[in-house]
Design a protein around this motif. Sequence first.
Motif, mmCIF file in Angstrom:
data_model
loop_
_atom_site.group_PDB
_atom_site.id
_atom_site.type_symbol
_atom_site.label_atom_id
_atom_site.label_comp_id
_atom_site.label_asym_id
_atom_site.label_seq_id
_atom_site.Cartn_x
_atom_site.Cartn_y
_atom_site.Cartn_z
ATOM 1 N N ASP A 1 -48.771 -25.280 29.257
ATOM 2 C CA ASP A 1 -48.144 -26.360 28.640
ATOM 3 C C ASP A 1 -48.528 -26.294 27.123
ATOM 4 O OD1 ASP A 1 -46.870 -26.764 30.869
ATOM 5 O OD2 ASP A 1 -48.202 -28.689 31.240
ATOM 6 N N LEU A 2 -49.813 -26.149 26.718
ATOM 7 C CA LEU A 2 -50.315 -26.372 25.484
ATOM 8 C C LEU A 2 -49.825 -25.206 24.446
ATOM 9 C CD1 LEU A 2 -52.778 -27.931 23.968
ATOM 10 C CD2 LEU A 2 -53.605 -25.492 23.713
ATOM 11 N N PHE A 3 -49.523 -24.082 25.113
ATOM 12 C CA PHE A 3 -49.158 -22.977 24.143
ATOM 13 C C PHE A 3 -47.546 -22.899 24.089
ATOM 14 C CE2 PHE A 3 -53.219 -20.844 24.962
ATOM 15 C CZ PHE A 3 -53.317 -20.275 23.616
ATOM 16 N N ALA A 4 -47.010 -23.309 25.231
ATOM 17 C CA ALA A 4 -45.522 -23.521 25.084
ATOM 18 C C ALA A 4 -44.916 -24.601 24.302
ATOM 19 C CB ALA A 4 -44.962 -23.435 26.619
ATOM 20 N N THR A 5 -45.548 -25.789 24.505
ATOM 21 C CA THR A 5 -45.144 -27.431 23.915
ATOM 22 C C THR A 5 -46.252 -28.178 23.399
ATOM 23 O OG1 THR A 5 -45.129 -28.175 26.132
ATOM 24 C CG2 THR A 5 -43.098 -27.284 25.529
ATOM 25 N N GLY A 6 -47.166 -27.385 22.524
ATOM 26 C CA GLY A 6 -48.143 -28.245 22.003
ATOM 27 C C GLY A 6 -47.568 -29.204 21.326
ATOM 28 N N ARG A 7 -48.109 -30.636 21.369
ATOM 29 C CA ARG A 7 -47.534 -31.753 20.864
ATOM 30 C C ARG A 7 -48.057 -32.341 19.689
ATOM 31 N NH1 ARG A 7 -44.073 -33.946 24.676
ATOM 32 N NH2 ARG A 7 -43.476 -32.356 26.115
ATOM 33 N N HIS A 8 -49.375 -32.156 19.524
ATOM 34 C CA HIS A 8 -50.094 -32.840 18.550
ATOM 35 C C HIS A 8 -49.858 -31.674 17.098
ATOM 36 C CE1 HIS A 8 -53.422 -34.204 15.948
ATOM 37 N NE2 HIS A 8 -53.272 -35.407 16.542
ATOM 38 N N PRO A 9 -49.591 -32.356 16.007
ATOM 39 C CA PRO A 9 -49.261 -31.501 14.768
ATOM 40 C C PRO A 9 -50.708 -30.632 14.393
ATOM 41 C CG PRO A 9 -48.804 -33.670 14.365
ATOM 42 C CD PRO A 9 -49.309 -33.838 15.612
ATOM 43 N N ALA A 21 -47.581 -37.949 9.084
ATOM 44 C CA ALA A 21 -48.182 -39.289 9.063
ATOM 45 C C ALA A 21 -47.701 -40.588 8.246
ATOM 46 C CB ALA A 21 -49.568 -39.274 8.479
ATOM 47 N N ASP A 22 -47.560 -41.710 8.830
ATOM 48 C CA ASP A 22 -47.220 -42.840 8.077
ATOM 49 C C ASP A 22 -48.369 -44.075 8.309
ATOM 50 O OD1 ASP A 22 -47.398 -43.795 10.649
ATOM 51 O OD2 ASP A 22 -44.989 -43.878 10.920
ATOM 52 N N ASP A 23 -47.722 -45.071 7.883
ATOM 53 C CA ASP A 23 -48.767 -46.432 7.738
ATOM 54 C C ASP A 23 -49.488 -46.863 9.290
ATOM 55 O OD1 ASP A 23 -48.393 -46.682 5.294
ATOM 56 O OD2 ASP A 23 -46.785 -48.403 5.365
ATOM 57 N N THR A 24 -48.829 -46.419 10.292
ATOM 58 C CA THR A 24 -49.287 -46.745 11.547
ATOM 59 C C THR A 24 -50.450 -45.778 11.548
ATOM 60 O OG1 THR A 24 -47.128 -47.335 12.552
ATOM 61 C CG2 THR A 24 -48.872 -46.677 14.001
ATOM 62 N N CYS A 25 -50.246 -44.363 11.080
ATOM 63 C CA CYS A 25 -51.207 -43.353 11.442
ATOM 64 C C CYS A 25 -52.738 -43.724 10.857
ATOM 65 C CB CYS A 25 -50.837 -42.083 11.031
ATOM 66 S SG CYS A 25 -49.203 -41.529 12.088
ATOM 67 N N THR A 26 -52.277 -44.123 9.552
ATOM 68 C CA THR A 26 -53.605 -44.774 8.586
ATOM 69 C C THR A 26 -54.062 -46.040 8.897
ATOM 70 O OG1 THR A 26 -51.989 -45.284 6.920
ATOM 71 C CG2 THR A 26 -52.737 -42.908 6.675
ATOM 72 N N GLY A 27 -53.392 -46.647 9.602
ATOM 73 C CA GLY A 27 -54.008 -48.108 9.925
ATOM 74 C C GLY A 27 -54.514 -48.535 11.382
ATOM 75 N N SER A 28 -54.433 -47.496 12.423
ATOM 76 C CA SER A 28 -54.917 -47.619 13.657
ATOM 77 C C SER A 28 -55.061 -46.167 14.361
ATOM 78 C CB SER A 28 -53.827 -48.560 14.458
ATOM 79 O OG SER A 28 -52.528 -47.809 14.348
ATOM 80 N N ARG A 29 -56.050 -46.361 15.234
ATOM 81 C CA ARG A 29 -56.363 -45.088 15.695
ATOM 82 C C ARG A 29 -55.542 -44.991 17.218
ATOM 83 N NH1 ARG A 29 -62.526 -43.620 18.064
ATOM 84 N NH2 ARG A 29 -61.939 -41.863 19.499
ATOM 85 N N PRO A 30 -55.141 -43.448 17.282
ATOM 86 C CA PRO A 30 -54.224 -43.385 18.369
ATOM 87 C C PRO A 30 -55.133 -43.040 19.557
ATOM 88 C CG PRO A 30 -54.207 -41.526 16.956
ATOM 89 C CD PRO A 30 -54.923 -42.588 16.343
ATOM 90 N N GLY A 31 -54.847 -43.438 20.790
ATOM 91 C CA GLY A 31 -55.706 -43.029 22.045
ATOM 92 C C GLY A 31 -54.855 -41.925 22.748
ATOM 93 N N LEU A 32 -55.562 -41.325 23.413
ATOM 94 C CA LEU A 32 -55.288 -39.823 24.273
ATOM 95 C C LEU A 32 -54.342 -40.506 25.361
ATOM 96 C CD1 LEU A 32 -55.791 -36.793 23.762
ATOM 97 C CD2 LEU A 32 -57.580 -37.101 25.583
ATOM 98 N N CYS A 34 -51.878 -38.931 19.442
ATOM 99 C CA CYS A 34 -50.821 -39.123 18.198
ATOM 100 C C CYS A 34 -49.968 -40.085 18.212
ATOM 101 C CB CYS A 34 -50.387 -37.744 18.075
ATOM 102 S SG CYS A 34 -49.259 -37.229 16.655
ATOM 103 N N TRP A 35 -49.591 -40.708 17.246
ATOM 104 C CA TRP A 35 -48.783 -41.700 17.110
ATOM 105 C C TRP A 35 -47.111 -41.282 17.177
ATOM 106 C CZ3 TRP A 35 -50.166 -45.953 18.907
ATOM 107 C CH2 TRP A 35 -51.306 -46.856 18.435
#
Length: 373
Positions: free
Chosen positions: A253-261, A307-318, A335-336
């Motif tokens: 799944d990671l190699f085929a469809t990695g989701r995090h930038p 990245a946008d204001d959400t990314c720089t303003g709060s921490r995303p959970g796994l 990742c948001w």
Amino acid sequence: MTETVLEPVRKTSAEPALSVRDLSVSFHSDTRTVHAVDGVSYDVAPGEVLAVVGESGCGKSVTSMAAMGLLPPTARIGGSIRLGGRELVGAPEKELQKVRGKDIAMIFQEPMTSLNPVLTIGRQIGEVLRRHQGLSRKDAKARAVELLELVGIPAPARRIDEYPHQLSGGMRQRVMIAIAVACDPAVLIADEPTTALDVTVQAGILEVLQSLRERLGTAIVLVTHDLGVVADAADRVLVMYAGRAVEQAPVHDLFATGRHPYTRGLLGAVLRPGGEGKRRLPEIPGLVPSLDSQPDACTFAPRCSRADDTCTGSRPGLRAVEREAGADASHRAACWHPYAETQADADSGTGSGTDTDTGTGPGTSAAAQEAGK
């Protein structure tokens, strides 16, 4: 004062061989505090290989050393590390010495500096056997010969009387593996076991690890930055960045469809045999942030074009990348704005270099194609 006594390990499929929960590690000095690991969690089942990947300095080796109880006194460890259901964080050093090498073992990154240059190979392997299994010197030597044969070293009866400098790099790495598996540990941590080895020796090392998990049911944590090794050897992958877990998924799944930038940036930067000779390899812009502080935000945001204001303003959970998957999803990303499974990747700023999440773009690595077989 009553000492904490660790109970014997029980190898069972009903519980993880190693369970890490919300692990944090920081190093304190008079002038600064470095937060090397921040809230990392993972499980490894018996007979499973979990690969931990990421750039240098992302916390891979520190996480492993924390599990072994080998961090210096300046380290402050939080969270939980359970080996077969027993807590290791906060356990007395005397009890950890009974566990290390017997129930949990480690293949260190550089065998030339990890092996004692003034002791013979046989004596270094025998030390583990005599310490944890109570073997006599004669029986330990005989068992050492068997272990060297197990890891594929030719003429083992002669090699046990040789010193590390008399062996090649590949042989020294195999000796490290022999020491690590001497007592049939429940968990084996392999920290860059194939670094600086040619591809033929590398394949031999991976074959040894594969046979060990099949023969003993050993859980293996494979720390590496080589995605080709990950595709060949791992069952699941944990991607770390700046001390945090940013994605966790089955290897395919990671190699085929990695989701995090960040994951896609790593995959896009892998050389591909037969690729366009004039195409410049994509790279992730910017630098890994300083670990003096861990912000309540996405640490990858300064390097990410999504990245946008959400990314720089709060921490995303796994969290699960598919909303319907639930809390126990096998594929999760911190990742948001994760990539969708079939979303076209026209954003070259991520450095992924792929056209689609199906792994068919010009940046698709040979490792990714191998993982899909």
